[in-house]
Design a protein around this motif. Structure first.
Motif, mmCIF file in Angstrom:
data_model
loop_
_atom_site.group_PDB
_atom_site.id
_atom_site.type_symbol
_atom_site.label_atom_id
_atom_site.label_comp_id
_atom_site.label_asym_id
_atom_site.label_seq_id
_atom_site.Cartn_x
_atom_site.Cartn_y
_atom_site.Cartn_z
ATOM 1 N N PHE B 159 5.576 -1.437 4.185
ATOM 2 C CA PHE B 159 4.772 -0.535 5.047
ATOM 3 C C PHE B 159 3.353 -1.054 5.151
ATOM 4 C CE2 PHE B 159 8.136 2.473 3.894
ATOM 5 C CZ PHE B 159 8.522 2.788 5.171
ATOM 6 N N ALA B 160 2.770 -1.383 4.022
ATOM 7 C CA ALA B 160 1.415 -1.945 4.058
ATOM 8 C C ALA B 160 1.383 -3.142 5.002
ATOM 9 C CB ALA B 160 1.007 -2.364 2.660
ATOM 10 N N PHE B 161 2.430 -3.932 4.914
ATOM 11 C CA PHE B 161 2.495 -5.126 5.752
ATOM 12 C C PHE B 161 2.463 -4.746 7.221
ATOM 13 C CE2 PHE B 161 4.937 -8.636 7.707
ATOM 14 C CZ PHE B 161 4.066 -9.641 7.379
ATOM 15 N N GLU B 162 3.336 -3.788 7.572
ATOM 16 C CA GLU B 162 3.352 -3.346 8.969
ATOM 17 C C GLU B 162 1.957 -2.889 9.375
ATOM 18 O OE1 GLU B 162 5.687 -3.641 10.921
ATOM 19 O OE2 GLU B 162 7.229 -4.285 9.503
ATOM 20 N N ILE B 163 1.358 -2.086 8.493
ATOM 21 C CA ILE B 163 0.050 -1.504 8.854
ATOM 22 C C ILE B 163 -0.964 -2.619 9.074
ATOM 23 C CG2 ILE B 163 -1.816 -0.079 7.999
ATOM 24 C CD1 ILE B 163 0.378 1.513 6.519
ATOM 25 N N THR B 164 -0.897 -3.648 8.226
ATOM 26 C CA THR B 164 -1.847 -4.748 8.448
ATOM 27 C C THR B 164 -1.620 -5.362 9.809
ATOM 28 O OG1 THR B 164 -0.286 -5.916 7.057
ATOM 29 C CG2 THR B 164 -2.495 -5.562 6.185
ATOM 30 N N GLY B 165 -0.342 -5.388 10.205
ATOM 31 C CA GLY B 165 -0.089 -5.886 11.564
ATOM 32 C C GLY B 165 -0.857 -5.070 12.575
ATOM 33 N N ALA B 166 -0.685 -3.777 12.450
ATOM 34 C CA ALA B 166 -1.388 -2.889 13.381
ATOM 35 C C ALA B 166 -2.877 -3.163 13.301
ATOM 36 C CB ALA B 166 -1.099 -1.437 13.009
ATOM 37 N N LEU B 167 -3.337 -3.348 12.076
ATOM 38 C CA LEU B 167 -4.776 -3.581 11.902
ATOM 39 C C LEU B 167 -5.209 -4.823 12.667
ATOM 40 C CD1 LEU B 167 -7.384 -2.892 10.367
ATOM 41 C CD2 LEU B 167 -6.646 -4.553 8.656
ATOM 42 N N LEU B 168 -4.414 -5.875 12.528
ATOM 43 C CA LEU B 168 -4.809 -7.113 13.200
ATOM 44 C C LEU B 168 -4.864 -6.911 14.698
ATOM 45 C CD1 LEU B 168 -2.948 -9.762 11.076
ATOM 46 C CD2 LEU B 168 -5.385 -9.564 11.480
ATOM 47 N N ASN D 42 -10.427 -11.982 -4.605
ATOM 48 C CA ASN D 42 -9.114 -12.637 -4.549
ATOM 49 C C ASN D 42 -8.875 -13.467 -5.796
ATOM 50 O OD1 ASN D 42 -8.519 -11.511 -2.188
ATOM 51 N ND2 ASN D 42 -8.908 -13.326 -0.936
ATOM 52 N N LEU D 43 -9.899 -14.195 -6.169
ATOM 53 C CA LEU D 43 -9.743 -15.048 -7.344
ATOM 54 C C LEU D 43 -9.317 -14.213 -8.548
ATOM 55 C CD1 LEU D 43 -9.957 -17.683 -8.823
ATOM 56 C CD2 LEU D 43 -12.397 -17.262 -9.153
ATOM 57 N N SER D 44 -10.066 -13.120 -8.736
ATOM 58 C CA SER D 44 -9.740 -12.311 -9.922
ATOM 59 C C SER D 44 -8.330 -11.757 -9.773
ATOM 60 C CB SER D 44 -10.753 -11.183 -10.051
ATOM 61 O OG SER D 44 -10.776 -10.438 -8.858
ATOM 62 N N LEU D 45 -7.967 -11.342 -8.558
ATOM 63 C CA LEU D 45 -6.620 -10.787 -8.381
ATOM 64 C C LEU D 45 -5.570 -11.812 -8.786
ATOM 65 C CD1 LEU D 45 -7.063 -8.899 -5.020
ATOM 66 C CD2 LEU D 45 -6.386 -7.933 -7.208
ATOM 67 N N ILE D 46 -5.795 -13.012 -8.324
ATOM 68 C CA ILE D 46 -4.782 -14.021 -8.618
ATOM 69 C C ILE D 46 -4.727 -14.309 -10.104
ATOM 70 C CG2 ILE D 46 -4.342 -16.477 -8.338
ATOM 71 C CD1 ILE D 46 -5.236 -15.927 -5.362
ATOM 72 N N ALA D 47 -5.911 -14.329 -10.703
ATOM 73 C CA ALA D 47 -5.943 -14.526 -12.151
ATOM 74 C C ALA D 47 -5.148 -13.418 -12.831
ATOM 75 C CB ALA D 47 -7.388 -14.521 -12.624
ATOM 76 N N PHE D 48 -5.370 -12.218 -12.361
ATOM 77 C CA PHE D 48 -4.629 -11.087 -12.948
ATOM 78 C C PHE D 48 -3.132 -11.318 -12.834
ATOM 79 C CE2 PHE D 48 -8.416 -8.296 -11.918
ATOM 80 C CZ PHE D 48 -8.902 -8.411 -13.200
ATOM 81 N N SER D 49 -2.744 -11.668 -11.615
ATOM 82 C CA SER D 49 -1.295 -11.770 -11.404
ATOM 83 C C SER D 49 -0.726 -12.817 -12.362
ATOM 84 C CB SER D 49 -1.014 -12.157 -9.954
ATOM 85 O OG SER D 49 -0.874 -13.545 -9.833
ATOM 86 N N ARG D 50 -1.504 -13.808 -12.604
ATOM 87 C CA ARG D 50 -0.983 -14.820 -13.541
ATOM 88 C C ARG D 50 -0.963 -14.253 -14.963
ATOM 89 N NH1 ARG D 50 -4.015 -20.368 -14.983
ATOM 90 N NH2 ARG D 50 -2.488 -21.283 -16.422
ATOM 91 N N MET D 51 -1.995 -13.496 -15.290
ATOM 92 C CA MET D 51 -2.027 -12.948 -16.644
ATOM 93 C C MET D 51 -0.835 -12.064 -16.891
ATOM 94 S SD MET D 51 -5.973 -11.874 -16.905
ATOM 95 C CE MET D 51 -7.276 -13.030 -16.609
ATOM 96 N N ILE D 59 0.039 -10.493 -3.867
ATOM 97 C CA ILE D 59 0.256 -9.751 -2.627
ATOM 98 C C ILE D 59 -1.043 -9.097 -2.189
ATOM 99 C CG2 ILE D 59 1.405 -7.771 -1.644
ATOM 100 C CD1 ILE D 59 3.266 -9.969 -1.917
ATOM 101 N N ILE D 60 -1.700 -8.450 -3.161
ATOM 102 C CA ILE D 60 -2.946 -7.769 -2.804
ATOM 103 C C ILE D 60 -3.931 -8.773 -2.243
ATOM 104 C CG2 ILE D 60 -4.799 -6.310 -3.675
ATOM 105 C CD1 ILE D 60 -2.116 -5.019 -3.823
ATOM 106 N N ALA D 61 -4.034 -9.902 -2.888
ATOM 107 C CA ALA D 61 -4.956 -10.924 -2.390
ATOM 108 C C ALA D 61 -4.590 -11.304 -0.967
ATOM 109 C CB ALA D 61 -4.885 -12.147 -3.298
ATOM 110 N N PHE D 62 -3.308 -11.397 -0.758
ATOM 111 C CA PHE D 62 -2.851 -11.729 0.603
ATOM 112 C C PHE D 62 -3.356 -10.700 1.595
ATOM 113 C CE2 PHE D 62 0.393 -11.061 3.857
ATOM 114 C CZ PHE D 62 0.375 -12.299 4.462
#
Lengths: 536, 292, 645, 99
Positions: B159-168, D42-51, D59-62
């Motif tokens: 869902f978040a993904f879809e929403i980001t689509g909308a956002l873009l 993002n950096l910290s997020l990725i570090a977290f995910s690795r930790m 994903i969040i970073a993405f």
């Protein structure tokens, strides 16, 4: 559930206000008539209330209770005791006269182009600016709220209307000021807005303090319902700490003392009454301010008897100061309406005195005083308004010899003045004397000091009458027209009422006595016994 | 390469020294880049430094086993976004260097204070945390990093993904709306423009050409008026806006004078005696006065 | 039969209502309606009188209870009327003299376009006065008390276009209000002491309370009486009250209203009897006023003011007598009645003279009028003889009785009071003779009057109604009442006095006891007559033999002081009026600057503060960002701290 | 090496970016600083995910990146139009909020 009479009494004018406001711009007269009819209908309903009310019966009658905000136990809880009925009648009675007296006050005047689009008055018909409709709608709105605050037995409900009535009053003062102003339109506008803002802020400040107290009360008592709290306190289930009670009392009392101007919180009244049109001034002093004194009697004494007794000395002193001070300042005024305002301050001093001396004479006197002062001030102020509207000036110095050119006007003015100085035979005397006797019975000194008020009252009233009505006729007054039929229709009934209630106040006292008995039992006070039991 | 080796041994609980070395080197670079981004006077330089920092970060991503993001970082950020930045910088003026002088009183000190305080706080917070070693992403990335991400993206976060689509979509539309200007009236023809100019009477003749000289001839050089002073009008408005006009009039005049001198010496003629001469030297005089 | 009491009051009340609300259409018949109703109430009074006479002396008290006026917890005020010998006497006096003066006014006010209103006011006065004397409790009496005050206010200020009249009216009302304060405080005291203020219970249970309370009540009542009856120190209004039309002066400020104070004292006799200190004060007040009024009367050139002074002094007699207790009550009332006759007659005479003299009031511009207005002369003369106590006329009997009673008080007090009354009698004779001579004898000074001359700026030019006056006799409608009153002033005294008929008639109410003066009654009488003769003689020496200057001579210090009411007004003006003005003005200032200043100051303070805060909003996004960032930092710090602890 | 170092680095970058936002007037540079902050996160997020050994952090970073992209697009558009109207890219010139 029987027919909700009390709600109807309040809802009718509210609906009327909406309807009046909705009248199209061109149909100004229709709006006036609508407002008049609605106010008269309300009077009828109020009369029905008075008839349905049995003085001997329960304390609060015609009660209605609906859940409103269960979360806080706020209920739409209405009920009237004798005092409430009396003031309800007063309000419903005065509004038609106010409407009738203000018949032309809100007509767009050629001198002041409408604020919305500066154009000639003849454009007003088709532009959106509709002062007349607004004026009468606001008056009816005020009536509805005042009536509700007289009926509400739920503290929170009362608070809401106690505050809400400020808004329409604000617009009435600020929007429809007195056009008679020596400084011209501009000065009038600035003065007006100043007065309106002062009125609003002053009363709001008091109201906010009260709001805090209301919440505090809920915390302390766990309920907003006045009867429940009083019962609980009487039965001793509800113990309130001394300091809590005193703080809450102060919170309530302050708000009411602002509303019913008690020295030194009075300064908003002269401005407001001076700048507003005469009918609105009457609305302020005769109707709205009564809520303050009424609330002192019902809430301060009812909820916090001990604190009330604790505060009595201070309150009495303030009341005395108001009496003498107001009268002296009235003597010193140069503006007719401000003079009446200060006279009212003096009278409110009497009312508060009567409430807090805690004798049944004093309290019945205070209640009667509220009614009588309403009527007498209405009579005096409305006639003064007619006079001012003729001459276009509020300065006493601009008048003289009116008696010669407009005898009827002068005569009614004199009667109003005599009522203000509470001449025996007119209604105010009864109440004032009761207050004095009640005060004297418990605190002789207070009674004596207050008695000076009657001399001062005579002074300012007669000085006013002499300067305006007697003496040689001012040339610019030579063509002054006498009272017209409409104006006579406003004043005559009021004067008749003054005389009737002055000679035969029994109907009113019968209403009030039981309520006073209840209040006395709330505060657990007994009238001081006479020294010797007179030989019958 | 070290990064790759570092990631290959990710399963281990602690990190390899190699990664540590890499971290310290690249981390320094990243910080320097960041600082330059902030403190460079010209936007272009800032942009470049930022790009550098981002690349470094991309490396860190890779080092932390976020292969996909690492690539995305390089492609999207450094590749697309930063380029977008550069475009805008060009649009607004590459060489326009804004002074770092602070105008709002106390702003800079407040900013620094807040920055330091905030940094200290974060440091403190992190210091509290007790993190000594990595879980490692071996398990998570077992099916491959991209597959793992995709699984999450289209499963848990769909869902978040879809929403980001909308956002873009919204963003792009918004960008268009903001930048696009609807032409409300017909464009004026040259004739009309000319008439208008005449009617306004502000500057009737065509604008002067930019200066063309032996050594410089460029659009950013103001042409000289007869008295030798440069004429702003001869430079295109944009350059004027950016304050990128180069002024060579002084050099030009200096050269002329030198020429005069030489010719005067050659012809044994006193250059100072005043006598009526064709325009040139009087111009010079006035030009000199103009110099003073 | 008691049912007649209410109609007795209602008649004039109705008249007032009709005439005042009737509007212009009643202008034609207004005065007849008013007079008719006044007479009607007189007839009713007569009927009641006959009824009373028909009863035994003891049950001559009728009470009519109409309705409960103010029924409030522990507070009963009824509208109830009580008719006994005392009030009966007053009823007859009021309605009788009232009716006569109504008749007189028909002629006197003929040319006034507001005559209807005048009669309305007169009727209003009658009603209020009747309520006053017929009330069964003090509160109702208070109503009548203020009612007559109102009527007097309206009538004094009847010619409102004259500022002097308006001022005089206001002054009268205000001074009376001070007295009313006393009355209301007295009523409150009664309420707290006895729990009621009806006559019977209060006066009945006087014995049960301490003398202190009673003295307080009595003094308060005295204050009220002073206000109404123009006794020192509240006498200043009576002189100015002469601004009113002459019939008003005759009815209200001579015969009836001003005697209400005496009625109050006599009515509350029981209280005064139990408070000897108060009684002493009463006698002192009476004595002082007696002399005061007499002196003022000697100096005034305005005929009405001279008569006003005399009224003051005569009421002083009555108050003094009332202060003597049971010896004096009946006597006081008797003098009150006779005085009502002859003083009303004198005023009407004065009015008639003014009527014939273009409303000229300065006696120095009269002279030798006897042949021009014989009837007036005769009636006035009879009144004059009566007031100076010429043997055989009514004034003689009543005043003589008072003097006797004063002596009978006994002890030093007795002697002092006796002498005072004697001296008073002498002065009375003096000033009344003066009035008489200046008005009706001597050469006709009005023929050649000086225009306003700079050397005497206080003399207003004679020609305020144009030209030399043509003195003429007044019409019948005016003379007849004067004749009737003259009869009264001649025979009333003898009728009352011989065989003490009057005192016995009042005895059941006022408990008469015969005083025994240290010297024989005959001696007292003789002394009175001699003093009277001396006074007359002196007056003749000064005003009879020598011609009277038209412009008042500067006169002695006392004379000048007396012309100005013995500086009473100056005192009032300086102390009360000026002081009051200053007080109010400063209070207005205080209210505006201090009390209101605090309020506005708070508002201004808040405004200033907010305008300072406004500076923070400098509009730069970056500084907003700083505050946001700082705020975040603080939040983070807070959370961290939370975690730490 | 202690993985916390990544976080320290992120914190440092973030602070630098934030300070830059506060002190720079050029809107574009301000924007860059914002990007810098985002990247730090993002950096910290990725570090977290690795930790913690799961990909949610990535994903969040993405998502952050996506959002950042969108934001940049809009923001730059705003800057451009701002420059068009005011002929300046200084954030201080957009001070119409001032009372």
């Amino acid at each position: 559930m029987s027919f909700p009479l009390l709600t109807a009494t309040a809802v009718l004018p509210a609906l009327g206000a909406v309807a009046t406001a909705a009248v199209p711009a061109a149909r100004r007269t229709a709006a006036k008539w609508l407002a008049l009819l609605v106010s008269l209908a309300t009077l009828v309903l109020a009369a029905v209330v008075a008839v349905r009310f049995e003085p001997g019966g329960a304390r609060y009658q015609l009660t209605e209770t609906y859940e409103w905000i269960p979360a806080f136990g706020v209920r739409w809880e209405l009920g009237v005791d004798g005092i409430g009925v009396a003031l309800l009648l007063l309000t419903a009675l005065l509004i038609p006269f106010i409407v009738l007296a203000g018949w032309h006050d809100a007509d767009p005047s050629p001198s002041s182009p409408p604020r919305s689009s500066g154009g000639h008055p003849k454009e007003n018909a088709n532009n959106r600016w509709r002062p007349t409709q607004g004026f009468f709608a606001l008056i009816l709105m005020v009536e509805a709220m005042v009536i509700l605050s007289f009926e509400a037995t739920d503290v929170f409900l009362f608070y809401i209307f106690f505050e809400a009535m400020l808004i329409p009053m604000y617009f009435l003062i600020g929007g429809f000021g007195d056009r008679a102003h020596q400084g011209g339109e501009e000065a009038a506008a600035t003065q007006r807005s100043y007065a309106a803002v002062k009125f609003l802020l002053y009363n709001l400040a008091g109201g906010l303090i009260m709001l805090a107290a209301v919440i505090g009360l809920y915390v302390a008592a766990g309920s907003f319902s006045l009867p429940d709290i009083v019962a609980a306190r009487a039965s001793g289930e509800l113990e309130m700490g001394t300091n809590t009670e005193r703080l809450l009392f102060l919170g309530f009392f302050l708000a009411f003392a602002v509303k019913a101007p008690l020295w030194p919180l009075h300064t908003w009244l002269p401005n407001a009454m001076g700048e507003a049109t005469a009918p609105v001034a009457v609305l302020i002093t005769a109707v709205v301010d009564k809520v303050g004194t009424f609330a002192m009697l019902r809430f301060c004494l009812g909820l916090f008897p001990e604190a009330s007794k604790w505060a009595t000395p201070v309150v009495l002193v303030l009341a005395l100061v108001s009496i003498v001070y107001g009268a002296l300042l009235a003597v010193g005024q140069r503006d007719i309406k401000r003079l009446v305002a200060y006279a009212s301050i003096s009278h409110f001093g009497f009312i508060i005195l009567g409430i807090f001396v805690m004798t049944s004479q004093g309290q019945s006197g205070a209640t009667l005083y509220m009614v009588n002062h309403g009527i007498s001030t209405a009579a005096l102020m409305l006639v003064a308004g007619f006079l001012i509207s003729r001459r276009g000036s509020r300065l006493i110095a601009d008048y003289g010899g009116v008696q010669k050119v407009a005898p009827v006007l002068a005569g009614t003015f004199l009667v109003g003045g005599l009522a203000t100085l509470s001449l025996p035979g007119l209604a105010p005397f009864v109440s004032e004397f009761l207050v004095l006797v009640g005060a004297f019975a418990r605190y002789p000194v207070v009674g004596v000091v207050a008695t000076f008020g009657i001399v001062l009252a005579a002074l300012y009233t007669l000085v006013l009458y002499q300067r305006t009505m007697t003496g040689p006729v001012k040339p610019e007054l030579a063509k002054l027209p006498d009272l017209r039929v409409r104006e006579l229709a406003v004043v005559a009934p009021l004067i008749a009422l003054l005389i009737f209630l002055g000679v035969y106040p029994k109907p009113l006292t019968d209403l009030v006595n039981p309520a006073v008995r209840h209040t006395m039992s709330d505060v657990q006070e007994h009238d001081p016994e006479p020294e010797v039991e007179a030989a019958k | 390469m070290t990064a790759m080796t570092g990631t290959s041994v990710l399963a281990a609980y602690t990190t390899s020294t190699g990664e540590a070395v890499q971290f310290w080197i690249l981390g320094t670079i990243a910080v320097i880049g960041a600082l330059c981004t902030v403190f460079m006077r010209k936007a272009v330089h800032s942009a470049l430094c930022l790009a550098g920092t981002m690349i470094v970060l991309a490396v860190f991503y890779l080092a932390n086993g976020a292969y996909f993001l690492g690539i995305v970082q390089i492609v999207v950020y450094t590749g697309a976004i930063m380029m977008l930045f550069l475009f805008v910088v060009m649009l607004v003026g590459v060489t326009a260097a804004d002074s770092l002088k602070e105008t709002i009183r106390g702003q800079r000190w407040l900013a620094l204070l807040c920055g330091l305080g905030f940094g200290a706080l974060l440091a403190g917070g992190i210091g509290n945390a007790t993190l000594t070693e990595f879980e490692g992403l071996a398990a998570a990335n077992s099916a491959g990093n991209i597959q793992g991400l995709a699984a999450l993206l289209f499963g848990k976060y769909v869902f978040a993904f879809e929403i980001t689509g909308a956002l873009l979509i919204t963003a792009s539309v918004g960008a268009m709306v903001l930048t696009h200007r609807e032409r409300t009236e017909r464009a004026k023809t040259q004739k009309e423009l000319a008439e208008e100019r005449v009617r306004k009477g502000e500057y009737v003749p065509p604008l002067p050409a930019p200066g063309v000289y032996a050594r410089h001839n460029a659009v950013d050089i103001a042409g000289l008026l007869p008295d030798g002073t440069p004429s702003e009008l001869s430079v295109s408005a944009t350059l004027r806006e950016r304050g990128q006009i180069r002024d060579v009039s002084t050099e030009a005049i200096a050269d002329l004078r030198a020429l005069e001198q030489r010719s005067a010496e050659r012809l044994e003629r006193n250059p100072l005696e005043p006598r009526p001469r064709p325009g040139g030297s009087t111009e010079l005089k006035r030009a000199e006065e103009a110099q003073q | 039969m008691e049912n007649l009491i209410a109609p007795l009051i209602a008649a004039p009340l109705l008249g007032a209502a009709v005439l005042l609300c009737g509007g212009r259409r009643l202008d034609k018949a207004g005065h007849w309606i008013g007079t008719a109703l006044a007479v009607a109430s007189f007839v009713l009074g007569a009927v009641l009188f006959a009824g009373l006479l028909g009863r035994g002396a003891e049950d001559r008290t009728l009470v009519q209870h109409l309705f409960s006026w103010i029924p409030v917890e522990g507070f009963q005020a009824d509208v109830a009327f009580r008719l006994d010998q005392l009030s009966m006497t007053f009823v007859l006096l009021i309605t009788g003299v009232g009716s006569l003066i109504h008749v007189y006014s028909i002629g006197y006010m003929e040319h006034d376009e507001r005559r209807r209103r005048f009669f309305g006011y007169l009727n209003l006065f009658l009603a209020a006065m009747l309520i006053l004397v017929l009330a069964d409790n003090y509160l109702l009496l208070y109503l009548g008390w203020e009612g007559v005050g109102l009527a007097s206010y309206l009538l004094i200020g009847f010619w409102q276009h004259k500022p002097s009249a308006a001022t005089a009216a206001k002054k009268a009302f205000l001074v009376n209000r001070v007295g009313d304060m006393g009355l209301s405080i007295a009523i409150m005291l009664m309420f707290t002491t006895f729990g009621t203020f009806a006559f019977t219970p209060v006066l009945g249970s006087v014995g049960e309370t301490g003398e202190g309370t009673l003295t307080a009540i009595a003094l308060m009542l005295l204050l009220a009486a002073c206000g109404k009856s123009a006794q020192v120190p509240l006498q200043s209004w009576l002189g100015d009250a002469m601004e009113g039309p002459t019939p008003v002066s005759a009815l209200i400020h001579a015969a009836t209203m001003v005697t209400a104070g005496v009625y109050l004292i006599v009515r509350s006799g029981a209280i005064f009897n139990a408070a000897p200190d108060a009684q002493l004060v009463v006698t002192v007040v009476g004595a002082v006023t007696l002399i005061f009024g007499a002196i003022v009367g000697c100096a005034k050139d305005d005929i009405k003011k001279a008569l006003a002074g005399s009224t003051m002094s005569q009421i002083g007699y009555m108050v003094l007598a009332a202060g003597l207790g049971p010896i004096g009550y009946a006597v006081a009332i008797m003098h009150l009645v006779t005085h009502g006759f002859f003083k009303a007659g004198l005023f009407l005479g004065a009015g008639s003279v003014m009527h014939g003299m273009n409303d000229e009031v300065d006696m120095r511009r009269y002279g030798g009028l006897r042949k021009y207005m014989p009837v007036t002369f005769v009636t006035f003369g009879l009144g004059y003889l009566a007031i100076i106590g010429f043997p055989g006329l009514s004034g003689f009997f009543s005043k003589d009785l008072i003097i006797e009673s004063a002596f009978a008080k006994g002890g030093v007090q007795g002697w002092i009071l006796g002498t005072v009354t004697l001296v008073g009698a002498g002065i009375t004779a003096f000033y009344m003779t003066r009035v008489m001579l200046m008005t009706f004898f001597g050469e006709e000074r009005w023929r050649n009057l000086p225009a306003a001359s700079p050397d005497a700026p206080d003399v207003e030019p004679a020609a305020d109604h144009g030209g030399v006056p043509h003195p003429h006799e007044s019409p019948k409608v005016m003379t007849v009442p004067m004749i009737v009153l003259a009869f009264g002033s001649v025979f009333a005294g003898a009728f009352f006095g011989i065989g003490e008929r009057f005192v016995h008639w009042l005895e059941p109410v006022t408990a008469y006891e015969h005083g025994h003066p240290p010297v024989s009654a005959l001696t007292v009488t003789a002394a009175t007559v001699t003093v009277m003769v001396i006074g007359v003689g002196l007056a003749w020496l000064q005003y009879g033999r020598r011609p009277v200057p038209v412009v008042a001579p500067r006169g002695s210090l006392l004379t000048r002081a007396a012309r100005r009411d013995l500086l009473q007004d100056d005192f009032n003006h300086v102390v009360l009026v000026r002081g009051g003005e200053h007080l109010t003005r400063s209070l207005v200032y205080v209210d505006h600057t201090l009390v209101d200043g605090v309020v506005n100051g708070t508002a201004a303070g808040v405004g200033g503060l907010s305008s300072r805060m406004r500076r923070l909003q400098n509009g730069f996004a970056r500084s907003y960002a700083v505050s946001m960032f700082g705020g975040t930092a603080l939040l983070v710090a807070a959370t961290l701290l939370m975690r730490a602890v | 090496m202690n993985p916390v170092n990544y976080l320290y680095l992120a914190a440092l970058l973030f602070t630098i970016g934030a300070t830059g936002v506060l002190i720079r007037r050029n809107a574009i540079v301000v924007f860059m600083c914002i990007e810098l902050m985002l990247n730090a996160c993002n950096l910290s997020l990725i570090a977290f995910s690795r930790m913690h050994g799961n990909l949610d952090g990535q994903i969040i970073a993405f998502f952050t990146m996506v959002v950042a992209a969108a934001e940049v697009v809009v923001g730059l558009a705003i800057i451009v139009s701002l420059f068009r109207t005011r002929h300046s890219a200084s954030v201080d010139d957009a001070a119409l909020m001032k009372l």
